[in-house]
Every structure is written in structure tokens, then in C-alpha cells.
Design a protein around this motif. Structure first.
Motif, PDB file in Angstrom:
ATOM      1  N   ASP A  78       0.855  -1.187   0.000  1.00 23.83           N
ATOM      2  CA  ASP A  78       0.000   0.000   0.000  1.00 23.83           C
ATOM      3  C   ASP A  78       0.900   1.248   0.000  1.00 23.83           C
ATOM      4  OD1 ASP A  78       1.008   0.119   2.566  1.00 23.83           O
ATOM      5  OD2 ASP A  78      -0.882  -0.373   3.552  1.00 23.83           O
ATOM      6  N   PRO A  79       0.335   2.451  -0.037  1.00 26.72           N
ATOM      7  CA  PRO A  79       1.183   3.655  -0.198  1.00 26.72           C
ATOM      8  C   PRO A  79       2.056   3.998   1.006  1.00 26.72           C
ATOM      9  CG  PRO A  79      -1.093   4.095  -0.863  1.00 26.72           C
ATOM     10  CD  PRO A  79      -1.103   2.780  -0.153  1.00 26.72           C
TER      11      PRO A  79
ATOM     12  N   GLN B 131       5.416   1.126  -3.578  1.00 29.74           N
ATOM     13  CA  GLN B 131       4.999   2.088  -4.593  1.00 29.74           C
ATOM     14  C   GLN B 131       6.005   3.228  -4.742  1.00 29.74           C
ATOM     15  OE1 GLN B 131       0.838   3.275  -4.486  1.00 29.74           O
ATOM     16  NE2 GLN B 131       0.282   1.410  -3.353  1.00 29.74           N
TER      17      GLN B 131
ATOM     18  N   PHE C 266       2.973  -0.784 -10.947  1.00 33.20           N
ATOM     19  CA  PHE C 266       1.582  -0.635 -10.516  1.00 33.20           C
ATOM     20  C   PHE C 266       0.705  -0.150 -11.661  1.00 33.20           C
ATOM     21  CE2 PHE C 266       3.612  -1.027  -6.476  1.00 33.20           C
ATOM     22  CZ  PHE C 266       2.650  -1.484  -5.589  1.00 33.20           C
ATOM     23  N   GLU C 267       1.259   0.738 -12.497  1.00 32.00           N
ATOM     24  CA  GLU C 267       0.513   1.213 -13.664  1.00 32.00           C
ATOM     25  C   GLU C 267       0.525   0.178 -14.787  1.00 32.00           C
ATOM     26  OE1 GLU C 267       1.998   4.973 -14.920  1.00 32.00           O
ATOM     27  OE2 GLU C 267       1.512   5.991 -13.036  1.00 32.00           O
TER      28      GLU C 267
ATOM     29  N   ARG D 251      -3.730   0.503  -5.819  1.00 36.03           N
ATOM     30  CA  ARG D 251      -2.868   1.319  -4.960  1.00 36.03           C
ATOM     31  C   ARG D 251      -3.122   1.050  -3.479  1.00 36.03           C
ATOM     32  NH1 ARG D 251       1.543   3.403  -7.640  1.00 36.03           N
ATOM     33  NH2 ARG D 251       0.904   3.954  -9.761  1.00 36.03           N
TER      34      ARG D 251
END
Length: 632
Positions: free
Chosen positions: A500-501, A545, A585-586, A592
Motif C-alpha cells: 500500500d502507499p 509504490q 503498478f501502472e 494502490r
């Protein structure tokens, strides 16, 4: 590649320390083995290579030839196979020596003069960037050499046992070695004498005329061959301008050629159309001489000429599409009542034309599939029921291949005037590129593949399909790499934790997951044997990330930095950040909020879960791991 964790290694680090059966491995074939593999083709060698990573298992591979294959018939290496080679440590080396296909040219009759051919179109081989690896051409014998090297360097120190021909087997169901195999010495001082070997399991990788298949009552069923092709690997002088480009050539005079340039800059292969085969032919077409094949090739190539100076190999074959209804020795009415003991792979259970470059590629995936499963069952990692999934998974794949190949080979045999659309052949080639490249395989839900309940969290990693790699940056040494390239064919499950972020070390779903998987009795890591490295059965990695400059590796949870080896060293190469130029991730459309992606030892995605779904993860692995003993 991890080494030096047992002390300084002087020499080639690819040579792993011998262990288990690899220590003082007997040169002679033992009377009793855990796995006996029959046939040293691509499927057999990959199965053996995978099992060589399990040094506690006695695996032997027998071959009737007296030594290594000098020249093989197969040569097309699809990108999925190159991904597999990466897991076995030789992708870069085989790419360097192979011919790389980047385009395909389509030649057709000149509209103004049908006796001549002209280039009508070119297509890019991989227009969508389906893999970071290329489509290659290299002789099958070299593929086998690389697998042989991997086996020899592995802890089990495995090598083929040449000079044994399979004669028969019987599944007695008795004792620890319930399969009795009769072999015949084909070379040496014992030539002509029979030899009995008893095995726990047998893998038949002995080709289209498989005696192992016959011994378990399976038959190849399907279409009769009705079209013949002459195939030749040659050195020649020619004025045909695309001789070093893959080509589909259709002539106005009748007949077609599939041209495949080979490695080394000079050799090339031609599949030359010999036409329809009459029902009363009874194999006469196979007597077509090489001179007749060359003459036919010159007719098709007009106005260009082909002056053949050397023939490395040639053959004549008839296209036939056949498939067995099962890939093991368990009859449908017996399924679930007993463990399969005999398995068949490759051409032993599916045959098709050579022109889609699929035979060797699909056969190797058969071997990858059954290899790790046998390793897990024999080592006690998984229950015997795991072996039922081999036939269930691979028979469907073979059926899809045969359906595709029927369409492709039919199009290749068509005359130009028979096409409603003159671009039909090249359109089919482009529109179906993902299938022959090896990326349409998608295993159905089973004990090994979860229902895709949470697929929306990672749409770029479809459950049941192969794990498609993407760029990342390793935090400890700042090296850019492909995430999937870090996974060796060592029989381990992969658990990729896409964080996670939150930054490492702060309270988050990622740190909660790390705590659970490291310490919970329900965690799959709890099944790791006492005394083994913490990552011996499960390779757990984290991908943050943030980019690598914003990740404090000291704050990363310990489960992602496992202690390994006798000196109890921290292994730091499982922690990654995103690559700012290609954010994974993209690229793979990852949530996210974080997501866990579970990948099988043969590189197929088994499950996609939220970071909070620890109970689901535990439930998924529960039937795949040894039964837990209740607490006293």
C-alpha cells in the motif's frame, strides 16, 4: 542468483553444492528410483531439470540413443519458452546464439504474372510487446544441452542414462515402488539384455510412437494426415531477397513454402508443400527424395532460384492432429480413487504440424507442470491429489493447440485463389500472435488455481495465466531488473506483496500482512520444515509504490529480508521499489491499496488477494501443504 551464503565460492556459481542423491551419485542406473523419465527430448529433459532441484528425490532419465542428440527436428522457440529458460538460467546465452524473429514477410503471386512471386506484406512478429523476450530459432539439440548443463550443476547432479530402451511397464500397486519397468540395453557390453527397474512414478516423454502411452492403454485419436510437406535444413546460394527473414510463400503455380532462417547466419529451414495425400498413398509420399523437394522449392520460388550446396537434415511428414483423452494412467471411472503413477508428456499425448512452432514449446510446459508437482509430492510438501491436476490442466492446453494448428496449417496449404480475402493469412498471423507465443494458456480453477474473486485488484496478472514480468528497482543495490527474472525454477511458490502507499516501518496493511505471514500458525510459511531456511518453500517479495531512494531498507519488515545459510545472513534482494520510467503498478493495473499475487512454481498466477485477506490465503494453501499437527 544467491551464493556465498554458505561461504566463499571460488569458481562458477552456477554449479550448486551437491546434496542428497547428488553426493556420490551412482553412475549405474539403480534398481529402485523415485521417478523414472523415459525419453530425453524437451519434455523429458525439462522434467528432469526441475526434479534435479529436489536432491532428496532419486530421479533418472533413460534414453535409447547412445549419447546426446546431435541434431533435432524442432527449432522454433516461442517467447513463453524463453521466459522458462530464464528460470533455468540460460535465456541470455541461448538468445545470443539463436536467430531472432522480428518480422514475417508474406509472398504471393504477382497479380500481373501468376508464374512469379512478389512480396505482398510484412508484419511485426510481436506488435503488442507481449513479452520482454524474443521469438527465437535454435536447434532443439542446443536446448537439450542447456537443460543437461543445468541438471549436472544442480544439487542432484543428474545426467541422462543413455543406452536404455523402454519395453514395458506394469503398475503393480505393491510396495514403495509400485511400477515395474522393463528396459533393454541398446549399447555396451550388456546390449540386448533386459533390465528391470522399479519406480514410484514414471514419466513417458518418448515421442509420438510412445511405448509408455501404449502401456497405459492410451491411444492418439484425431484427423488422418491428408497433406504432405518436405522439410529441409540447408546451406544454399539464392537470389531470393528475404532468405534471412521468416516468410510464408504462396505460388501461383501451386504449392507454398514456410521459410525459417536458422541460427549462425547461413542455415535455413524450408517446409515445402508436397500437396494432398491420396487415401491409397499408404506412406509412399514419404519416399520423396531431397532432390524432388529442392525441385519443388525452385518451382514455388520462381523467378528466384535456390542452389542447395549442403543438406544438414531433411524429412517428409504428413500433417496429422491427434490427442489422447488423458495424460496419465487413471481411467475416468477411477479418477479420485487412486493416485496416478504413470504420466505422458509432449508428442506422446499430442501431435500436430510443425509449422506453428508449437511442439517443443508446449511439450516443455508439460514437463514444467508435472516436474514440480512430482517434486512436491515426493518431498512431502503436498498431498498425492496434486498429481491429478496434471492431466486435467495439460489436456485442455493440448486440445486448444490442435484446434489452432488445424486452422493455421489449413491456411498455409490453401492456394492463393482460394482465399476470399487476399490478406487472410497475414491477418490470422497477427490476430492470433498471443496464442503461438504461448501466452493464451489459462488454467481453470482447481486446488492450484483460485476463483478470480479479487481479479480487479491486479488485472494485469490474470489468475490462471503466466506471471507477466515488469520492470522494478531493487532497493539494496539500486539495480533495475525485471521482477519475474528473479524467480528460479527451484520448486518454490512465489508470494509477491505489492504494498500500500505507506512508507516501510509505518503502520499499514503491508506491515500487518508481513506480521501475519511471518508469525501466524495459519501462514503457509509455518509449513517450512524445521532447520530449513525461512524461504526454502516460499519466496516472499515486497514491491513498494515508492522509488528506491525513498525506501529505508532497515525499516522493511524482516520477513522480506529472510535469514539464510549456516551463517544466518540477511538476504536483502527481495525488496523492490517502482521504476519511475515504468511503474509496475501502472503497467499491471495494480490496486494502490495493495495486493498479494500468488504464483506457482511453474510461473502461473494462482491467486490474487487483498492485503487484508489472510484467512483466504491460509485457506488456499491449506490443502496444498502437509497436514498441520494439532497443538499439544
Amino acid at each position: 542468483m544467491q551464493f556465498h551464503h554458505h561461504g566463499y565460492v571460488s569458481g562458477d556459481p552456477r554449479v550448486e553444492p551437491a546434496a542428497g542423491v547428488g553426493i556420490n551419485r551412482p553412475g549405474d542406473l539403480p534398481d529402485e528410483v523415485d521417478v523414472l523419465i523415459v525419453g530425453s527430448g524437451p519434455a523429458g529433459m525439462l522434467t528432469a531439470a526441475q526434479l534435479s532441484q529436489f536432491p532428496g528425490i532419486t530421479t533418472r532419465i533413460v534414453e535409447r540413443r547412445p549419447g546426446r542428440l546431435a541434431i533435432g527436428q524442432a527449432d522454433g522457440i516461442q517467447a513463453r519458452s524463453v521466459e522458462t529458460f530464464q528460470a533455468f538460467g540460460f535465456a541470455e546465452r541461448i538468445i545470443a546464439e539463436a536467430y531472432r524473429i522480428t518480422e514475417m514477410a508474406f509472398w504471393k503471386p504477382d497479380p500481373a504474372d501468376h508464374s512469379r512471386i512478389v512480396r505482398a506484406a510484412r508484419t511485426v512478429d510481436d506488435p503488442t510487446g507481449i513479452s520482454e523476450f524474443p521469438h527465437l530459432i535454435v536447434n532443439q539439440a542446443r536446448v537439450l544441452d542447456y537443460f543437461s548443463e543445468f541438471m549436472a550443476n544442480s544439487p542432484a547432479r543428474m545426467a541422462p542414462d543413455y543406452g536404455y530402451e523402454f519395453r514395458a511397464l506394469e503398475v503393480t500397486g505393491e510396495g514403495n515402488y509400485p511400477v515395474t519397468v522393463t528396459l533393454l540395453h541398446t549399447t555396451g557390453e550388456n546390449e540386448g539384455q533386459e533390465r528391470i527397474v522399479r519406480a514410484k512414478y514414471v514419466v513417458g516423454a518418448d515421442g509420438a510412437r510412445s511405448k509408455v502411452r501404449e502401456s497405459i492403454g492410451c491411444q492418439l485419436a484425431g484427423d488422418q494426415a491428408n497433406h504432405a510437406w518436405g522439410v529441409m535444413d540447408v546451406l544454399a546460394v539464392t537470389d531470393f531477397p528475404d532468405i534471412r527473414t521468416k516468410c510464408a510463400i504462396q505460388s501461383g503455380s501451386g504449392g507454398s513454402i514456410l521459410l525459417i532462417p536458422r541460427e549462425g547466419g547461413h542455415l535455413f529451414r524450408m517446409y515445402v508443400d508436397l500437396g494432398e495425400v491420396a487415401a491409397e498413398d499408404h506412406g509412399a509420399v514419404r519416399k520423396t527424395t531431397i532432390d524432388q523437394v529442392i525441385h519443388k522449392a525452385n518451382e514455388i520460388l520462381h523467378p528466384y532460384t535456390l542452389d542447395v550446396r549442403n543438406v544438414a537434415w531433411n524429412s517428409v511428414y504428413e500433417v496429422g492432429h491427434r490427442l489422447t483423452d488423458r495424460f496419465d494412467d487413471v481411467l475416468p471411472e477411477e479418477r479420485g480413487t487412486r493416485t496416478p503413477r504413470v504420466f505422458i508428456t509432449g508428442d506422446a499425448c499430442h501431435t500436430h504440424s510443425a509449422k506453428a512452432g508449437q511442439g517443443m514449446n508446449v511439450s516443455m510446459q508439460d514437463g514444467f507442470n508435472i516436474g514440480w508437482k512430482l517434486g512436491h509430492v515426493l518431498e512431502g510438501r503436498s498431498p498425492e491429489s496434486l498429481l491429478d491436476t496434471y492431466s486435467a490442466e495439460r489436456q485442455v492446453v493440448a486440445k486448444n493447440l490442435i484446434d489452432f494448428d488445424k486452422e493455421w496449417s489449413t491456411l498455409m496449404a490453401k492456394k492463393p485463389e482460394e482465399f476470399e480475402d487476399p490478406t487472410e493469412l497475414e491477418n490470422f498471423y497477427v490476430s492470433t500472435a498471443e496464442f503461438p507465443a504461448g501466452f493464451m494458456t489459462q488454467y481453470a480453477p482447481s486446488m492450484l488455481v483460485a476463483e478470480a474473486k479479487h481479479q480487479g485488484l491486479a488485472t494485469g496478472f490474470p489468475v490462471g495465466k503466466r506471471f507477466k514480468s515488469a520492470p522494478v528497482l531493487r532497493v539494496c543495490d539500486t539495480n533495475p531488473m525485471h521482477l519475474g527474472h528473479h524467480a528460479k525454477a527451484d520448486g518454490r511458490w512465489r508470494i509477491y506483496v505489492f504494498a500500500d502507499p505507506a512508507a516501510p516501518g509505518t503502520a499499514s496493511a503491508t506491515t500487518d500482512f508481513a506480521e501475519w505471514i511471518a508469525n501466524s500458525p495459519d501462514s503457509p510459511l509455518a509449513a517450512t520444515p524445521s532447520g530449513a531456511d525461512r524461504d526454502a518453500w516460499f519466496d516472499v517479495k515486497v514491491i513498494y509504490q515508492q522509488d528506491h531512494t525513498n525506501i529505508d531498507i532497515g525499516a522493511v519488515p524482516a520477513v522480506f529480508k529472510p535469514i539464510v545459510g549456516p551463517f544466518r545472513l540477511n538476504y536483502l534482494e527481495k525488496v523492490f521499489g517502482t521504476d519511475p520510467a515504468a511503474d509496475i503498478f501502472e503497467q499491471r493495473d495494480l490496486s494502490r491499496d495493495g495486493v498479494v499475487v500468488v504464483v506457482r512454481p511453474d510461473q502461473y498466477v494462482a491467486n490474487v488477494l487483498p492485503l487484508t485477506a489472510t484467512a483466504e490465503l491460509a485457506a488456499f494453501f491449506a490443502p496444498l501443504l502437509p497436514a498441520r499437527q494439532p497443538a499439544q
